[in-house]
Design a protein around this motif. Structure first.
Motif, PDB file in Angstrom:
ATOM      1  N   LEU A 162      -6.718  13.037 -20.918  1.00  0.00           N
ATOM      2  CA  LEU A 162      -6.909  12.130 -19.790  1.00  0.00           C
ATOM      3  C   LEU A 162      -6.272  12.660 -18.509  1.00  0.00           C
ATOM      4  O   LEU A 162      -6.494  12.083 -17.433  1.00  0.00           O
ATOM      5  CB  LEU A 162      -6.347  10.745 -20.118  1.00  0.00           C
ATOM      6  N   ASP A 163      -5.513  13.738 -18.610  1.00  0.00           N
ATOM      7  CA  ASP A 163      -4.881  14.288 -17.414  1.00  0.00           C
ATOM      8  C   ASP A 163      -5.405  15.676 -17.059  1.00  0.00           C
ATOM      9  O   ASP A 163      -4.865  16.334 -16.163  1.00  0.00           O
ATOM     10  CB  ASP A 163      -3.368  14.345 -17.591  1.00  0.00           C
ATOM     11  N   SER A 164      -6.484  16.115 -17.697  1.00  0.00           N
ATOM     12  CA  SER A 164      -6.977  17.476 -17.460  1.00  0.00           C
ATOM     13  C   SER A 164      -7.537  17.678 -16.055  1.00  0.00           C
ATOM     14  O   SER A 164      -7.636  18.810 -15.575  1.00  0.00           O
ATOM     15  CB  SER A 164      -8.048  17.836 -18.497  1.00  0.00           C
ATOM     16  N   TYR A 165      -7.902  16.605 -15.395  1.00  0.00           N
ATOM     17  CA  TYR A 165      -8.442  16.736 -14.041  1.00  0.00           C
ATOM     18  C   TYR A 165      -7.423  17.343 -13.080  1.00  0.00           C
ATOM     19  O   TYR A 165      -7.794  17.881 -12.019  1.00  0.00           O
ATOM     20  CB  TYR A 165      -8.918  15.374 -13.520  1.00  0.00           C
ATOM     21  N   HIS A 166      -6.147  17.282 -13.431  1.00  0.00           N
ATOM     22  CA  HIS A 166      -5.121  17.883 -12.577  1.00  0.00           C
ATOM     23  C   HIS A 166      -5.289  19.394 -12.461  1.00  0.00           C
ATOM     24  O   HIS A 166      -4.772  20.010 -11.516  1.00  0.00           O
ATOM     25  CB  HIS A 166      -3.730  17.565 -13.116  1.00  0.00           C
ATOM     26  N   LEU A 167      -6.023  20.004 -13.390  1.00  0.00           N
ATOM     27  CA  LEU A 167      -6.268  21.443 -13.322  1.00  0.00           C
ATOM     28  C   LEU A 167      -7.179  21.810 -12.164  1.00  0.00           C
ATOM     29  O   LEU A 167      -7.184  22.956 -11.706  1.00  0.00           O
ATOM     30  CB  LEU A 167      -6.884  21.939 -14.637  1.00  0.00           C
ATOM     31  N   VAL A 168      -7.975  20.842 -11.684  1.00  0.00           N
ATOM     32  CA  VAL A 168      -8.931  21.137 -10.614  1.00  0.00           C
ATOM     33  C   VAL A 168      -8.731  20.284  -9.365  1.00  0.00           C
ATOM     34  O   VAL A 168      -9.104  20.695  -8.262  1.00  0.00           O
ATOM     35  CB  VAL A 168     -10.387  20.975 -11.117  1.00  0.00           C
ATOM     36  N   ALA A 169      -8.184  19.092  -9.523  1.00  0.00           N
ATOM     37  CA  ALA A 169      -8.016  18.179  -8.385  1.00  0.00           C
ATOM     38  C   ALA A 169      -6.649  18.411  -7.758  1.00  0.00           C
ATOM     39  O   ALA A 169      -5.620  18.045  -8.330  1.00  0.00           O
ATOM     40  CB  ALA A 169      -8.164  16.741  -8.847  1.00  0.00           C
ATOM     41  N   LYS A 170      -6.617  18.977  -6.578  1.00  0.00           N
ATOM     42  CA  LYS A 170      -5.361  19.384  -5.951  1.00  0.00           C
ATOM     43  C   LYS A 170      -5.010  18.576  -4.703  1.00  0.00           C
ATOM     44  O   LYS A 170      -3.993  18.830  -4.081  1.00  0.00           O
ATOM     45  CB  LYS A 170      -5.446  20.872  -5.584  1.00  0.00           C
ATOM     46  N   THR A 171      -5.851  17.614  -4.323  1.00  0.00           N
ATOM     47  CA  THR A 171      -5.532  16.756  -3.188  1.00  0.00           C
ATOM     48  C   THR A 171      -5.537  15.304  -3.657  1.00  0.00           C
ATOM     49  O   THR A 171      -6.098  14.975  -4.705  1.00  0.00           O
ATOM     50  CB  THR A 171      -6.562  16.919  -2.064  1.00  0.00           C
ATOM     51  N   THR A 174      -9.205  14.029  -4.088  1.00  0.00           N
ATOM     52  CA  THR A 174      -9.935  14.502  -5.270  1.00  0.00           C
ATOM     53  C   THR A 174      -9.338  13.926  -6.550  1.00  0.00           C
ATOM     54  O   THR A 174     -10.067  13.629  -7.503  1.00  0.00           O
ATOM     55  CB  THR A 174      -9.948  16.035  -5.330  1.00  0.00           C
ATOM     56  N   ARG A 175      -8.020  13.764  -6.572  1.00  0.00           N
ATOM     57  CA  ARG A 175      -7.412  13.141  -7.748  1.00  0.00           C
ATOM     58  C   ARG A 175      -7.855  11.685  -7.882  1.00  0.00           C
ATOM     59  O   ARG A 175      -8.156  11.222  -8.991  1.00  0.00           O
ATOM     60  CB  ARG A 175      -5.877  13.229  -7.666  1.00  0.00           C
ATOM     61  N   ALA A 176      -7.903  10.970  -6.781  1.00  0.00           N
ATOM     62  CA  ALA A 176      -8.333   9.569  -6.817  1.00  0.00           C
ATOM     63  C   ALA A 176      -9.770   9.453  -7.309  1.00  0.00           C
ATOM     64  O   ALA A 176     -10.110   8.532  -8.076  1.00  0.00           O
ATOM     65  CB  ALA A 176      -8.191   8.938  -5.433  1.00  0.00           C
ATOM     66  N   ALA A 177     -10.620  10.393  -6.911  1.00  0.00           N
ATOM     67  CA  ALA A 177     -12.023  10.362  -7.344  1.00  0.00           C
ATOM     68  C   ALA A 177     -12.136  10.612  -8.841  1.00  0.00           C
ATOM     69  O   ALA A 177     -12.909   9.951  -9.545  1.00  0.00           O
ATOM     70  CB  ALA A 177     -12.825  11.401  -6.565  1.00  0.00           C
TER      71      ALA A 177
END
Length: 305
Positions: A162-171, A174-177
């Motif tokens: 559930l936290d893998s998006y941190h690998l690509v979302a750096k702002t 983008t994290r909120a999306a």
């Protein structure tokens, strides 16, 4: 141990059966001893007892049902050809492991996913990070991942990565999306299957929106971790541990949800498992300590309802 030459075949079979029985008794004795030790250590040093179901995770083939029956919930790999209906009368509730944030190419549904949904590769696990903002992803996940498992008899799901998006979302934007996409996926599961019980592996950022849909919140590596890239066991840095303990306090205090810590020790290192189980329990958190591949029966506080 080598077989004695010249033993009759029936003696070979008898010896093999006896050794298997002794191994099973030894493992069960270890589980009971670790559970008792952790309980005593907790009673001596913690203010609040761990609350919640005891949970085991076993991703190997042919899960040993008898040994795992000491736990309230057992998470299995759905590709391990395990039939939950065949063991519906056993004590554990059988949950299926599902990965929300990543997909491995060996999963049956991988080939049906548009390449545009795959943002990058997590080299440590040879899996692809999924774009949670894809409009059709929630419906796809329910139709192609959850629905087949529900049909097989699983009524609980362990939502991993559930936290893998941190690998690509750096702002922040983008994290909120990505987080909004995760919320849509989780809500889609509960909309289709309201009776489904969901264990979140982390997902701390989306808990404000979906905490009422969670059964348990889990996280890995409170004291002892597993480095998949280097294939070695690790000691968790104090700063990381403090952050996780703060998250656990919020989950327990604000959302009133059970918390599970999954730590890793070599299956040959009884001292590591003993100490780690006790330390987690002392923190008021349900422990489960297992090997890095989750292919052996680990230890924890068992028998809780």
């Amino acid at each position: 141990m080598k077989e004695e030459p010249g033993l009759p075949e029936h003696d070979h079979d008898r010896c093999s059966t006896l050794r298997a029985l002794l191994r099973r008794v030894s493992r069960l004795a270890r589980m009971a001893a670790f559970s008792a030790l952790a309980s005593v250590a907790h009673a001596q040093g913690a203010a609040d007892a761990p609350v919640g179901p005891s949970v085991a995770l076993y991703y190997g083939a042919n899960p040993p049902v008898e040994e795992l029956s000491a736990f309230d919930v057992v998470v299995v790999d759905p590709d391990a050809h395990f039939n939950p209906r065949a063991h519906a009368k056993a004590h554990p509730a059988w949950f299926a492991y599902v990965s929300v944030g990543e997909v491995n190419p060996h999963r049956a549904y991988y080939s049906a996913m548009p390449s545009a949904w795959l943002l990058t590769v997590n080299e440590a696990w040879a899996s692809h990070v999924v774009d949670q903002t894809a409009a059709d992803w929630p419906a796809f996940f329910v139709d192609k991942v959850i629905a087949p498992l529900w049909k097989k008899g699983f009524r609980g799901f362990f939502l991993d990565t559930l936290d893998s998006y941190h690998l690509v979302a750096k702002t922040a934007a983008t994290r909120a999306a990505q987080e909004a996409g995760l919320v849509r996926v989780i809500r889609a599961i509960k909309t289709r299957y309201p009776r489904a019980k969901l264990i979140f592996n982390r997902g701390f950022e989306v808990l404000p929106q979906v905490h009422d849909l969670a059964y348990v919140v889990a996280f890995e590596s409170l004291y002892r971790g597993w480095d998949a890239g280097k294939q070695r066991y690790t000691e968790v840095p104090q700063a990381d541990r403090d952050w996780l303990l703060a998250q656990a306090a919020t989950v327990r205090g604000q959302y009133r949800l059970p918390v599970l810590a999954i730590d890793y020790c070599s299956p040959a290192d009884d001292a590591c498992a003993t100490e780690t189980t006790a330390r987690i329990a002392q923190a008021g958190i349900m422990p489960y300590v297992t090997d890095g591949g989750l292919a052996t029966v680990g230890v924890g506080l068992t028998g809780r309802q």
